[in-house]
Design an enzyme around this catalytic site. Structure first.
Site, PDB file in Angstrom:
ATOM      1  N   HIS A   1       0.849  -1.195   0.000  1.00 34.19           N
ATOM      2  CA  HIS A   1       0.000   0.000   0.000  1.00 34.19           C
ATOM      3  C   HIS A   1       0.888   1.250   0.000  1.00 34.19           C
ATOM      4  O   HIS A   1       1.904   1.289   0.699  1.00 34.19           O
ATOM      5  CB  HIS A   1      -0.885  -0.011   1.248  1.00 34.19           C
ATOM      6  CG  HIS A   1      -2.096   0.850   1.139  1.00 34.19           C
ATOM      7  ND1 HIS A   1      -2.027   2.220   1.027  1.00 34.19           N
ATOM      8  CD2 HIS A   1      -3.415   0.548   1.123  1.00 34.19           C
ATOM      9  CE1 HIS A   1      -3.246   2.713   0.969  1.00 34.19           C
ATOM     10  NE2 HIS A   1      -4.110   1.735   1.009  1.00 34.19           N
TER      11      HIS A   1
ATOM     12  N   GLY B   1       0.305  -5.002   1.692  1.00 39.91           N
ATOM     13  CA  GLY B   1      -0.948  -5.228   0.966  1.00 39.91           C
ATOM     14  C   GLY B   1      -0.723  -5.871  -0.392  1.00 39.91           C
ATOM     15  O   GLY B   1      -1.594  -6.546  -0.927  1.00 39.91           O
TER      16      GLY B   1
ATOM     17  N   TYR C   1      -4.580  -5.065  10.574  1.00 39.57           N
ATOM     18  CA  TYR C   1      -5.058  -5.719   9.348  1.00 39.57           C
ATOM     19  C   TYR C   1      -6.505  -6.156   9.542  1.00 39.57           C
ATOM     20  O   TYR C   1      -7.034  -6.122  10.661  1.00 39.57           O
ATOM     21  CB  TYR C   1      -4.138  -6.887   8.947  1.00 39.57           C
ATOM     22  CG  TYR C   1      -3.976  -6.937   7.449  1.00 39.57           C
ATOM     23  CD1 TYR C   1      -3.280  -5.918   6.795  1.00 39.57           C
ATOM     24  CD2 TYR C   1      -4.570  -7.914   6.677  1.00 39.57           C
ATOM     25  CE1 TYR C   1      -3.174  -5.908   5.412  1.00 39.57           C
ATOM     26  CE2 TYR C   1      -4.458  -7.921   5.296  1.00 39.57           C
ATOM     27  CZ  TYR C   1      -3.758  -6.913   4.675  1.00 39.57           C
ATOM     28  OH  TYR C   1      -3.648  -6.885   3.305  1.00 39.57           O
TER      29      TYR C   1
HETATM   30  O1  YXS Z   1      12.441   8.665  -0.712  1.00 37.33           O
HETATM   31  P1  YXS Z   1      11.697   8.599  -2.035  1.00 37.33           P
HETATM   32  O2  YXS Z   1      10.753   9.761  -2.251  1.00 37.33           O
HETATM   33  O3  YXS Z   1      12.584   8.274  -3.190  1.00 37.33           O
HETATM   34  O4  YXS Z   1      10.692   7.326  -1.907  1.00 37.33           O
HETATM   35  C1  YXS Z   1      11.231   6.055  -1.602  1.00 37.33           C
HETATM   36  C2  YXS Z   1      10.224   5.364  -0.698  1.00 37.33           C
HETATM   37  O5  YXS Z   1       9.657   6.238   0.261  1.00 37.33           O
HETATM   38  C3  YXS Z   1       9.175   4.933  -1.697  1.00 37.33           C
HETATM   39  N1  YXS Z   1       8.385   3.811  -1.184  1.00 37.33           N
HETATM   40  C4  YXS Z   1       7.101   3.918  -0.801  1.00 37.33           C
HETATM   41  N2  YXS Z   1       6.263   4.968  -0.799  1.00 37.33           N
HETATM   42  C5  YXS Z   1       5.005   4.733  -0.331  1.00 37.33           C
HETATM   43  N3  YXS Z   1       4.578   3.528   0.110  1.00 37.33           N
HETATM   44  C6  YXS Z   1       5.392   2.463   0.111  1.00 37.33           C
HETATM   45  N4  YXS Z   1       4.930   1.275   0.526  1.00 37.33           N
HETATM   46  C7  YXS Z   1       6.731   2.628  -0.350  1.00 37.33           C
HETATM   47  N5  YXS Z   1       7.820   1.813  -0.470  1.00 37.33           N
HETATM   48  C8  YXS Z   1       8.807   2.566  -0.978  1.00 37.33           C
HETATM   49  O6  YXS Z   1       9.898   4.525  -2.847  1.00 37.33           O
HETATM   50  C9  YXS Z   1      11.165   5.212  -2.892  1.00 37.33           C
HETATM   51  C10 YXS Z   1      12.265   4.191  -2.965  1.00 37.33           C
HETATM   52  O7  YXS Z   1      12.200   3.460  -1.749  1.00 37.33           O
HETATM   53  P2  YXS Z   1      13.520   2.863  -1.091  1.00 37.33           P
HETATM   54  O8  YXS Z   1      14.629   3.864  -1.195  1.00 37.33           O
HETATM   55  O9  YXS Z   1      13.156   2.368   0.254  1.00 37.33           O
HETATM   56  O10 YXS Z   1      13.827   1.626  -2.083  1.00 37.33           O
HETATM   57  P3  YXS Z   1      14.728   0.337  -1.771  1.00 37.33           P
HETATM   58  O11 YXS Z   1      14.934  -0.314  -3.068  1.00 37.33           O
HETATM   59  O12 YXS Z   1      15.913   0.735  -0.942  1.00 37.33           O
HETATM   60  O13 YXS Z   1      13.823  -0.568  -0.839  1.00 37.33           O
HETATM   61  C11 YXS Z   1      12.658  -1.195  -1.400  1.00 37.33           C
HETATM   62  C12 YXS Z   1      11.743  -1.650  -0.229  1.00 37.33           C
HETATM   63  C13 YXS Z   1      10.424  -2.153  -0.812  1.00 37.33           C
HETATM   64  C14 YXS Z   1      12.456  -2.766   0.570  1.00 37.33           C
HETATM   65  C15 YXS Z   1      11.490  -0.427   0.690  1.00 37.33           C
HETATM   66  O14 YXS Z   1      11.046   0.664  -0.106  1.00 37.33           O
HETATM   67  C16 YXS Z   1      10.445  -0.713   1.713  1.00 37.33           C
HETATM   68  O15 YXS Z   1      10.710  -1.406   2.717  1.00 37.33           O
HETATM   69  N6  YXS Z   1       9.208  -0.181   1.480  1.00 37.33           N
HETATM   70  C17 YXS Z   1       8.097  -0.373   2.417  1.00 37.33           C
HETATM   71  C18 YXS Z   1       7.571  -1.811   2.368  1.00 37.33           C
HETATM   72  C19 YXS Z   1       6.384  -1.925   3.315  1.00 37.33           C
HETATM   73  O16 YXS Z   1       6.546  -1.926   4.533  1.00 37.33           O
HETATM   74  N7  YXS Z   1       5.200  -1.977   2.766  1.00 37.33           N
HETATM   75  C20 YXS Z   1       3.935  -2.049   3.514  1.00 37.33           C
HETATM   76  C21 YXS Z   1       3.082  -0.819   3.163  1.00 37.33           C
HETATM   77  S1  YXS Z   1       1.637  -0.773   4.172  1.00 37.33           S
HETATM   78  C22 YXS Z   1       0.693  -2.046   3.540  1.00 37.33           C
HETATM   79  O17 YXS Z   1       0.940  -2.503   2.453  1.00 37.33           O
HETATM   80  C23 YXS Z   1      -0.434  -2.572   4.343  1.00 37.33           C
HETATM   81  C24 YXS Z   1      -1.441  -1.534   4.691  1.00 37.33           C
HETATM   82  S2  YXS Z   1       0.143  -3.369   5.787  1.00 37.33           S
HETATM   83  O18 YXS Z   1       0.845  -2.352   6.572  1.00 37.33           O
HETATM   84  O19 YXS Z   1      -0.995  -3.844   6.490  1.00 37.33           O
HETATM   85  O20 YXS Z   1       1.041  -4.407   5.349  1.00 37.33           O
END
Ligand code: YXS
Length: 263
Positions: A69, A112, A142
């Site tokens: 998400h 998500g 969740y």
């Molecule tokens: O700093 P900038 O502006 O370049 O943006 C960064 C990140 O902030 C952005 N980004 C996201 N923006 C919004 N929502 C996200 N889920 C998200 N993930 C990433 O993308 C730009 C590059 O991210 P960066 O530098 O971290 O990339 P990376 O290659 O070093 O790492 C990739 C990931 C996916 C490992 C890392 O971005 C990450 O851990 N992202 C969050 C993963 C996560 O926790 N997702 C859950 C979202 S909440 C959800 O889905 C449900 C509601 S729940 O919470 O119930 O699971």
């Protein structure tokens, strides 16, 4: 599709096969409203175009299939996974599409997006694929339908481990656990997935649609009393109104570890 949606989701129809590609790599294919609306619109378009099999994928070469998400779009002070919210609508669109939806998983899958992949009918991955469900990293409650998707896909023990640790399950273990239907070398991922889609598209779409709907009805058939439902909603409200949930989102946006206080 409007320009905003079309900028993050592309579609391609090859005979009876429809391909949806998430192309939002600068945000690691985060599931923004535009992406989720794009998936719903694509599946509706496929149904109108008599597409009988859908493939959901990221752009070739993606390290991240989807980061889940879009955290910047998660609402505070209200249920972040409400029935009519974009992620839930997309999950139902996948379940209600009258044909198989194959998740062609190149790269890592988070939050998500893991629920989205698990809601697809078939998952085909490559050695770099992994799957993590991460609400506990945000302090997010969740929802029951999402938890059921995990119990149905991986069973109670693994579902609990995934939710309580938020650890990614890597490709080999995902295959052993039945998360992945197939694990293939990355260069073969697209051809393998499309070949399976072709085989499915060669069969009776009417028969497949009725069998898929029976799978949905049977796996979703869990009696729950109105009181239990109301208790779940009450418990979840305490969480999405909590300091922890607000802190989880704030910490992500500030690129720091959250400090959860349990309230
Ligand atoms: O700093 P900038 O502006 O370049 O943006 C960064 C990140 O902030 C952005 N980004 C996201 N923006 C919004 N929502 C996200 N889920 C998200 N993930 C990433 O993308 C730009 C590059 O991210 P960066 O530098 O971290 O990339 P990376 O290659 O070093 O790492 C990739 C990931 C996916 C490992 C890392 O971005 C990450 O851990 N992202 C969050 C993963 C996560 O926790 N997702 C859950 C979202 S909440 C959800 O889905 C449900 C509601 S729940 O919470 O119930 O699971």
């Amino acid at each position: 599709m409007d320009a905003n949606t079309a900028s993050v989701v592309s579609t391609n129809i090859r005979g009876k096969i429809g391909i949806i590609t998430i192309c939002n790599q600068k945000k690691r294919n985060a599931l923004s409203k535009a992406v989720l609306d794009g998936i719903c619109l694509a599946l509706s378009e496929f149904e109108r175009s008599r597409v009988t099999v859908a493939v959901l994928r990221a752009e070739a070469g993606s390290q991240v299939w989807s980061a889940g998400h879009d955290i910047s779009e998660l609402p505070l002070h209200t249920d972040p996974l409400g029935f009519f919210d974009p992620l839930e609508a997309a999950l139902r669109a996948v379940q209600n599409f009258p044909g198989p939806v194959l998740a062609m998983v190149e790269g890592t899958v988070w939050g998500g997006a893991c629920d989205l992949a698990f809601t697809c009918d078939i998952l085909i991955g490559e050695p770099g694929s992994s799957f993590a469900i991460t609400p506990v990293k945000l302090g997010l409650p969740y929802n029951a339908s999402g938890i059921m998707h995990f119990i149905n896909r991986v069973g109670l023990n693994i579902a609990k481990e995934m939710f309580f640790t938020a650890d990614p399950i890597k490709a080999e273990r995902a295959l052993n656990l039945g998360i992945l239907n197939h694990l293939v070398p990355k260069p073969e991922l697209e051809s393998f997935t499309l070949a399976m889609a072709e085989r499915m598209a060669s069969h009776s779409a009417l028969s497949i649609s009725v069998i898929k709907e029976q799978f949905r009805l049977l796996t979703n058939a869990h009696a729950i009393t109105p009181e239990s439902f109301e208790m779940i909603q009450g418990m979840r409200r305490k969480v999405y109104l909590s300091h922890d949930y607000a802190e989880g989102i704030k910490a992500f946006m500030e690129k720091r570890a959250p400090v959860f206080e349990g309230n």
